[in-house]
Design a protein around this motif. Structure first.
Motif, mmCIF file in Angstrom:
data_model
loop_
_atom_site.group_PDB
_atom_site.id
_atom_site.type_symbol
_atom_site.label_atom_id
_atom_site.label_comp_id
_atom_site.label_asym_id
_atom_site.label_seq_id
_atom_site.Cartn_x
_atom_site.Cartn_y
_atom_site.Cartn_z
ATOM 1 N N ALA A 89 -6.112 6.142 4.166
ATOM 2 C CA ALA A 89 -4.877 6.477 4.859
ATOM 3 C C ALA A 89 -4.646 7.975 4.789
ATOM 4 O O ALA A 89 -5.095 8.647 3.856
ATOM 5 C CB ALA A 89 -3.698 5.739 4.234
ATOM 6 N N SER A 90 -3.941 8.491 5.787
ATOM 7 C CA SER A 90 -3.453 9.867 5.767
ATOM 8 C C SER A 90 -2.044 9.829 5.203
ATOM 9 O O SER A 90 -1.255 8.945 5.550
ATOM 10 C CB SER A 90 -3.431 10.443 7.179
ATOM 11 O OG SER A 90 -4.734 10.487 7.704
ATOM 12 N N ASP B 106 0.835 -1.200 0.000
ATOM 13 C CA ASP B 106 0.000 0.000 0.000
ATOM 14 C C ASP B 106 0.872 1.253 0.000
ATOM 15 O O ASP B 106 0.618 2.204 -0.744
ATOM 16 C CB ASP B 106 -0.922 0.034 1.220
ATOM 17 C CG ASP B 106 -1.971 -1.055 1.212
ATOM 18 O OD1 ASP B 106 -2.430 -1.432 0.112
ATOM 19 O OD2 ASP B 106 -2.332 -1.522 2.313
ATOM 20 N N HIS B 107 1.900 1.257 0.852
ATOM 21 C CA HIS B 107 2.797 2.414 0.931
ATOM 22 C C HIS B 107 3.454 2.673 -0.421
ATOM 23 O O HIS B 107 3.515 3.825 -0.872
ATOM 24 C CB HIS B 107 3.856 2.208 2.018
ATOM 25 C CG HIS B 107 4.649 3.441 2.305
ATOM 26 N ND1 HIS B 107 5.653 3.877 1.480
ATOM 27 C CD2 HIS B 107 4.572 4.349 3.316
ATOM 28 C CE1 HIS B 107 6.172 4.987 1.965
ATOM 29 N NE2 HIS B 107 5.528 5.296 3.086
ATOM 30 N N ALA B 108 3.926 1.639 -1.070
ATOM 31 C CA ALA B 108 4.553 1.800 -2.386
ATOM 32 C C ALA B 108 3.542 2.332 -3.402
ATOM 33 O O ALA B 108 3.854 3.232 -4.193
ATOM 34 C CB ALA B 108 5.141 0.472 -2.863
ATOM 35 N N GLU B 109 2.318 1.797 -3.393
ATOM 36 C CA GLU B 109 1.294 2.249 -4.335
ATOM 37 C C GLU B 109 0.899 3.702 -4.079
ATOM 38 O O GLU B 109 0.692 4.478 -5.017
ATOM 39 C CB GLU B 109 0.072 1.342 -4.266
ATOM 40 C CG GLU B 109 0.330 -0.044 -4.835
ATOM 41 C CD GLU B 109 -0.836 -1.006 -4.638
ATOM 42 O OE1 GLU B 109 -1.856 -0.609 -4.011
ATOM 43 O OE2 GLU B 109 -0.728 -2.149 -5.106
ATOM 44 N N ILE B 110 0.800 4.086 -2.806
ATOM 45 C CA ILE B 110 0.453 5.469 -2.470
ATOM 46 C C ILE B 110 1.594 6.409 -2.847
ATOM 47 O O ILE B 110 1.357 7.517 -3.363
ATOM 48 C CB ILE B 110 0.071 5.575 -0.978
ATOM 49 C CG1 ILE B 110 -1.255 4.816 -0.745
ATOM 50 C CG2 ILE B 110 -0.037 7.028 -0.538
ATOM 51 C CD1 ILE B 110 -1.589 4.576 0.716
ATOM 52 N N VAL C 129 7.622 10.588 1.694
ATOM 53 C CA VAL C 129 6.196 10.245 1.768
ATOM 54 C C VAL C 129 5.952 9.384 3.009
ATOM 55 O O VAL C 129 6.573 8.336 3.182
ATOM 56 C CB VAL C 129 5.742 9.502 0.493
ATOM 57 C CG1 VAL C 129 4.277 9.076 0.612
ATOM 58 C CG2 VAL C 129 5.958 10.372 -0.744
ATOM 59 N N LEU C 130 5.042 9.852 3.868
ATOM 60 C CA LEU C 130 4.658 9.126 5.081
ATOM 61 C C LEU C 130 3.199 8.718 4.956
ATOM 62 O O LEU C 130 2.350 9.528 4.588
ATOM 63 C CB LEU C 130 4.844 10.004 6.315
ATOM 64 C CG LEU C 130 6.264 10.516 6.565
ATOM 65 C CD1 LEU C 130 6.265 11.481 7.749
ATOM 66 C CD2 LEU C 130 7.212 9.361 6.801
ATOM 67 N N VAL C 131 2.913 7.470 5.265
ATOM 68 C CA VAL C 131 1.559 6.931 5.154
ATOM 69 C C VAL C 131 1.134 6.389 6.510
ATOM 70 O O VAL C 131 1.848 5.585 7.108
ATOM 71 C CB VAL C 131 1.498 5.813 4.090
ATOM 72 C CG1 VAL C 131 0.094 5.237 3.999
ATOM 73 C CG2 VAL C 131 1.970 6.320 2.727
#
Length: 153
Positions: free
Chosen positions: A87-88, A6-10, A74-76
């Motif tokens: 997510a924020s 998810d972090h990579a996709e965001i 980028v922080l998720v």
């Protein structure tokens, strides 16, 4: 809860957003893959929603000959909201804007070639069947160098 995937996709969503800004890709198809239909965008130039947010962004960037937006850090953070997957997200940004010839002509020798902004973006993303999309974006400038275009104060 967000995963590493998810972090990579965001993070890639952030990169695609900045690429669309710099490439001036304001087609409905392009923005549909980035934003929820009711996206809310808050910038120093104002707040807008949905299709108006896309048009406001396009109008803001038309003031410049070209731009370059760079994202970093980028922080998720997971955000469970009434069963909605979301997510924020926040990231640092360096935004460089090159003025149009008309700006240089109006300002004469006092024109600064680039207008640079360092700041922070804060966003909310939602999971959809097609991937992550922005539902809210807030631009928070921290510093500027140079002058904005002649029609912005």
């Amino acid at each position: 809860m967000t995963t590493r995937t998810d972090h990579a996709e965001i993070s890639m969503l952030v990169d695609r957003f900045f690429k669309a800004l710099d490439d001036r890709e304001f087609t409905a198809d392009r923005w549909r893959g980035l934003f929820m239909d009711d996206v809310r965008m808050e910038t120093p130039l104002g707040t807008s929603r949905g299709g108006d947010a896309v048009r406001a962004t396009e109008e803001a960037l038309e003031r410049y000959e070209r731009t370059q937006h760079i994202a970093g850090g980028v922080l998720v953070d997971a955000d469970a909201d009434a069963g909605v997957v979301g997510a924020s997200v926040s990231w640092n940004a360096l935004m460089t804007h090159v003025h149009r010839v008309a700006t240089f002509q109006e300002r004469g020798g006092d024109a600064d070639p680039p207008f640079a902004v360092g700041g922070r973006f804060e966003a909310v993303v939602r999971g959809t069947a097609d991937g992550w999309c922005f539902s809210r974006i807030v631009v928070r400038p921290i510093w500027t160098k140079g002058q904005p275009p002649v029609d912005v104060q």
